[in-house]
Enzyme design. Structure first.
Site, PDB file in Angstrom:
ATOM      1  N   GLU A 209       0.806  -1.211   0.000  1.00 17.66           N
ATOM      2  CA  GLU A 209       0.000   0.000   0.000  1.00 17.66           C
ATOM      3  C   GLU A 209       0.844   1.267   0.000  1.00 17.66           C
ATOM      4  OE1 GLU A 209      -2.923  -0.287   3.099  1.00 17.66           O
ATOM      5  OE2 GLU A 209      -3.797  -2.112   2.270  1.00 17.66           O
ATOM      6  N   LYS A 339     -15.145  -2.239   4.121  1.00 21.82           N
ATOM      7  CA  LYS A 339     -14.574  -2.598   2.828  1.00 21.82           C
ATOM      8  C   LYS A 339     -15.683  -3.249   2.010  1.00 21.82           C
ATOM      9  CE  LYS A 339      -9.937  -3.552   4.693  1.00 21.82           C
ATOM     10  NZ  LYS A 339      -8.973  -4.629   5.031  1.00 21.82           N
TER      11      LYS A 339
END
Length: 432
Positions: A209, A339
């Site tokens: 990330e 999510k």
């Protein structure tokens, strides 16, 4: 009401070079839109099922051709020419078409790609921005921009497992805008890169990330380095900038114990360890501080720290309404890490969001480790007035696409940024 003219699925690659799905939805009005779907590396066992081909000759079995083909055949044939009255109508049709409890027949990756592409096509058909459309789906007004939580250092599955915990994130709590938040983070990130070179003599290496991944000796060394980077950039830890920790404890939980940096801790000792971190470092958020199935001890963690700290459930909850209800009634946490691909459709994510809000929880909208340059998650975070937005670091185009979209929205919207912190007292629950 919108009539679907066609649905088309395509296997594409995510930010890690692994396959994922892109879907294009065309309506009878000729409005059309595409959506690309992320994929996680650190996944909870209760997540909806990503359909993978299993052909070891292609991408080590991780191909998504079958999921794409399911959009082009089964889903397209079932929905083409059908009048869709709402997002709920579409998502329910997709779930019924799949027929499995975890979307394993058609694949949650195929289903979500269709769900998001339909929402975007509807927004274009109506001539409104996607975040406004998301807001209307939720039936709540847009009230603020989310506070950013931005990766600085990574370990665990997002890096080389040099330390057990997964991410240390910066919370620019003193910033008054998205723009100021990104300026603050850039200054800290570059300072950390300089300090890493001075300490380890190594060039900048990043994890999935975008977080930096030096060879830290322990999680404490990582936390100390984060505080040093804040100070080195000229900010005050605990005032201008706080820390958020993604502990990801499920990945070092073995036989009822936590194997944290060469130490074996009982659940009570793990909670005590997190309490010591909280007293020593300016931590305002702990994500997955305990393992996803350690339901017995989550309420103890929330009781110990929930009056000062956001106790976020990610693997614990998997954006799954049933698990969220259980966590609310047991007092397991006070925040949802949302999510959408964990549950598989926008409508189910809306249900999860509403449950969390009814309980008085905070909601952090999060992307995944395997992302694309699609920016719909930024619109979702704004449209659903998320308290926080977790999007990774400020490098790599799949991350910057979302941050740049936030800057674009901010340029046209006069909205405050969410203040931090605002958490509940531990053990708070509401009857559902």
């Amino acid at each position: 009401m919108s009539e679907i003219r066609s649905l088309y699925g395509l296997e594409i690659l995510d930010s890690r070079g692994w396959p994922t799905i892109k879907a294009t939805c065309t309506l009878s009005s000729r409005a059309y839109a595409s959506a690309s779907i992320p994929s996680g590396r650190s996944t909870g066992t209760a997540e909806a099922w990503e359909l993978r081909d299993g052909d070891q000759a292609r991408y080590r079995g991780r191909g998504c051709r079958q999921a794409a083909d399911n959009i082009n055949t089964i889903i397209n044939q079932a929905l083409r020419g059908r009048d869709i009255t709402s997002q709920q109508d579409l998502d329910q049709a997709l779930c019924e078409l799949d027929g499995s409890p975890n979307k394993s027949r058609l694949g949650a990756n195929a289903i979500l790609a269709v769900s998001i592409s339909f929402a975007r096509a509807q927004a274009r058909e109506r001539g409104i921005s996607l975040y406004r459309h998301f807001s209307e789906l939720l039936e709540e007004p847009v009230t603020h921009f989310p506070r950013l939580t931005i990766n600085l250092f990574s370990g665990g599955r997002h890096a080389g497992r040099q330390v057990a915990i997964q991410d240390v994130l910066m919370v620019p709590s003193g910033a008054s805008s998205i723009d100021e938040s990104l300026v603050t983070m850039s200054n800290i990130y570059q300072t950390a890169a300089d300090q890493t070179y001075e300490t380890y003599g190594m060039r900048l290496l990043t994890a999935d990330e975008g977080g930096q991944a030096p060879p830290f000796e322990s999680s404490e060394v990582m936390l100390e380095a984060a505080v040093a980077a804040i100070e080195g950039a000229g900010y005050r830890p605990g005032e201008d900038v706080h820390l958020a920790i993604d502990v990801a404890s499920s990945h070092f939980y073995r036989d009822g114990q936590y194997e944290l940096d060469q130490r074996r801790l009982q659940p009570g000792e793990m909670i005590e360890h997190l309490c010591r971190w909280r007293s020593r470092y300016p931590i305002v958020s702990l994500e997955d501080g305990l393992a996803e199935d350690d339901w017995l001890h989550w309420p103890h963690l929330c009781e110990a720290l929930g009056n000062t700290t956001l106790i976020l459930g990610d693997d614990l909850l998997c954006t799954n309404p049933e698990r969220i209800v259980r966590a609310i009634h047991s007092g397991a946490c006070n925040g949802l890490l949302l999510k959408v691909n964990q549950i598989g459709t926008l409508s189910e994510a809306i249900t999860a969001h509403r449950l969390a809000r009814q309980a008085g929880w905070q909601v952090t909208v999060s992307v995944r480790s395997g992302e694309t340059e699609d920016d719909w998650a930024a619109d979702l975070a704004v449209g659903w007035s998320a308290d926080q937005f977790k999007n990774g670091s400020i490098t790599q185009s799949e991350r910057l696409a979302k941050y740049n979209r936030l800057l674009e929205i901010e340029a046209g919207e006069r909205l405050p940024i969410r203040p931090w912190p605002r958490v509940l007292k531990p053990g708070h629950t509401r009857h559902l």
